[in-house]
Design a protein around this motif. Structure first.
Motif, PDB file in Angstrom:
ATOM      1  N   ILE A  26       0.856  -1.190   0.000  1.00 47.04           N
ATOM      2  CA  ILE A  26       0.000   0.000   0.000  1.00 47.04           C
ATOM      3  C   ILE A  26       0.892   1.239   0.000  1.00 47.04           C
ATOM      4  N   PHE A  77      -4.547   6.827   0.495  1.00 44.09           N
ATOM      5  CA  PHE A  77      -4.005   5.476   0.426  1.00 44.09           C
ATOM      6  C   PHE A  77      -4.303   4.855  -0.943  1.00 44.09           C
ATOM      7  N   TYR A  90      -3.809   1.204  -3.273  1.00 43.41           N
ATOM      8  CA  TYR A  90      -3.702  -0.239  -3.056  1.00 43.41           C
ATOM      9  C   TYR A  90      -3.053  -0.883  -4.280  1.00 43.41           C
ATOM     10  N   LEU A 117      -7.837   3.627   5.860  1.00 38.59           N
ATOM     11  CA  LEU A 117      -6.924   2.628   5.314  1.00 38.59           C
ATOM     12  C   LEU A 117      -7.554   1.253   5.482  1.00 38.59           C
ATOM     13  N   ILE A 136       3.661  -0.619   3.989  1.00 31.12           N
ATOM     14  CA  ILE A 136       3.172   0.696   3.586  1.00 31.12           C
ATOM     15  C   ILE A 136       4.354   1.552   3.160  1.00 31.12           C
TER      16      ILE A 136
END
Length: 219
Positions: free
Chosen positions: A106, A117, A119, A132, A142
Motif C-alpha cells: 500500500i 491510500f 492499493y 486505510l 506501507i
C-alpha cells in the motif's frame, strides 16, 4: 493506580497491541520499565542505607561509588537494553527480512492535513482518503511519502511510527491479528491542522478485503 492504568488504554494506546509489530514495541516498553524500576529501587535502597545505617557510606570509597555505580553497573545494562531495542526494532522496518509472497503493498501519501491510500495489489481499486483498508492476518508494507512537509504515520495498536518525508519514501510493516477498527494519526507537528490529521484503519477478513474497497467506491 486506577487512573494511571486508564491512561494506558484506548484507541491510541501502544500498550494494547493488536499485531506483532505493536507487540514488539509494548514488550520493549515493559522490559525498559521493569529494568528502570529495579535500578531505581537499588538507588533508593543505597540512599536509605547511607542515611540510616551508621557508617555505611564511609565503608565504600569514593572511587568505588564512581567506578561501581557510575560505570560498572550502568554500562552493561545500557548495552543489553540497546541490543534488545535494535533486535526488536529491526522487525518493524523493511530491513527486517524479505517480503513474503502474500504481503499486501500500500502507498500512503500525506498532505496537509489528510492521508491518501493507494492499493498496489488491487488494480483499479479506488484511492481512499482518511481510511486505510487492510486484510487481517496478512503482513502489510506501507510505502509512506509526503506532498508538502514532514508528517509521520502512526497506528499505535498495530505498529511503530514512520516519517513521511517530501521527495523520499519510507517503509513500514505491520499486521492486524484480527478484523476490527484501529485509530491512526499524524505524530509529527505539521501546522495548524495537525491535531485533526487522523485516520482510521479497517482490518477486514481476508475474503472480504477486495469487496470492502468496492463498497467504499459505491458510497
Amino acid at each position: 493506580m486506577m487512573g494511571i492504568a486508564a491512561g494506558c488504554t484506548g484507541d491510541l494506546s501502544a500498550l494494547e497491541p493488536a499485531g506483532p509489530s505493536a507487540a514488539s514495541i509494548a514488550r520493549l516498553w515493559w522490559v525498559m520499565l521493569i529494568v528502570s524500576l529495579l535500578i531505581f529501587s537499588l538507588v533508593i535502597g543505597l540512599f536509605l542505607a547511607t542515611v540510616f545505617v551508621p557508617g555505611f557510606g564511609r565503608r565504600i570509597s569514593a572511587q568505588s561509588w564512581i567506578g561501581g555505580g557510575g560505570i560498572a553497573l550502568p554500562l552493561p545494562i545500557l548495552f543489553v537494553l540497546t541490543l534488545y531495542a535494535f533486535w526488536q526494532g529491526e522487525h518493524l522496518l523493511r530491513g527486517g527480512g524479505s517480503l513474503s509472497p502474500d504481503t499486501i503493498r500500500i502507498e500512503a501519501l500525506a498532505t496537509r492535513w489528510n492521508w491518501q491510500f493507494a492499493y498496489l495489489d488491487l488494480p483499479g481499486a479506488p484511492l481512499t482518503h482518511g481510511t486505510l483498508h487492510i486484510p487481517a492476518g496478512r503482513t502489510v508494507e506501507i510505502a509512506v511519502t509526503s506532498e508538502d512537509v514532514i508528517h509521520s504515520l502512526w497506528i499505535p495498536r498495530l505498529g511503530g511510527k514512520i516519517d513521511a518525508v517530501p521527495g523520499h519514501t519510507t517503509f513500514l510493516r505491520l499486521r492486524a491479528d484480527t478484523p476490527g477498527r484501529y485509530a491512526g494519526q499524524c505524530s509529527e507537528y505539521c501546522g495548524t491542522g495537525h491535531a485533526g490529521m487522523r485516520f482510521e484503519v479497517l482490518a477486514h477478513a481476508p475474503e472480504d478485503y477486495p469487496t470492502a474497497l468496492d463498497y467504499q467506491e459505491d458510497q
